[in-house]
Design an enzyme around this catalytic site. Sequence first.
Site: not given
Length: 271
Positions: A2-3, A60, A108, A147, A260
Amino acid sequence: MPELPEVETIASQLRAHGVEGKEIRSVKVNWAPTVEPYSAAQFAEAVTGSTIDQISRVGKWMLFSLSSGQTLMIHLRMAGSFAMEKGSHDRIVVNLSDGLALYYRDTRKFGRWKLVDDPQTILSKLGPDALTRQFTLRYFSAAMKKRHRMIKPLILDQGIVAGLGNIYADEALWEARVHPERVSDTLSDAELERLFKAIKHVLKIGIKNRGTSLGDGKTNYRQVDGDSGENRAEVKAYGKSGKPCSRCKNTLVKTVVAQRGTTFCPVCQVV
DNA sequence: GAAGACCTGCTA
DNA sequence: TAGCAGGTCTTC
């Protein structure tokens, strides 16, 4: 999995099911590490008798404001979900007034329920929620320019902007035509604006479609009633390596960026 | 930065 | 059977 759009969908569906205003009558914790910072028994005792006054979401995180004054902060991590009916892998069952019950499932076991006195102790570590007014182009541009890092891990950093995960990050980068490995302070103003708008856009579409479910297995994201999210039809990049880019028809490729899996179009997402 | 840890289950 | 997964945290 879920995002932001999936958490928003679940929070609004719990409200629609009438969970707000219900009293917690009893709690069964089947996987103790889910609850923090208490033992299962302490946790159950602390929340039993409280009413769930309000359900909200930041990034989230899902927040249950309790009548005790404490806040139950729930993070679904990779596989957490909610249902109103008993199922498999129910790690916590919350019995509510009026015969309602809440089933928290999480194959999980990564999800966490944190009972806190002050949600700000956690929320203050987050950047602005991507769909609030606090997340502005000015803020986003400044954050990227100060950054010198690859853009994808930066937009996934919840301390900069809260809500994006791997699916919607790839989708936003695809929509903005920005290569995931571009260095943040080399993006032009036009690219930053495209990416900023794309972030808001893909998340809003995700909410409209009640989230993204992949595959058909039972480990996927589910709505509260058990249905898949319908946003899969809108996904342009994530999980589509080897397929043609819907914009330029070249083949989408998958690589690893900052540990990722990352899918993008090597032609129209410019390096 | 990167790699490992936390977990289970699906896919190749 | 190995590898991978929508997330985050800890430890180099």
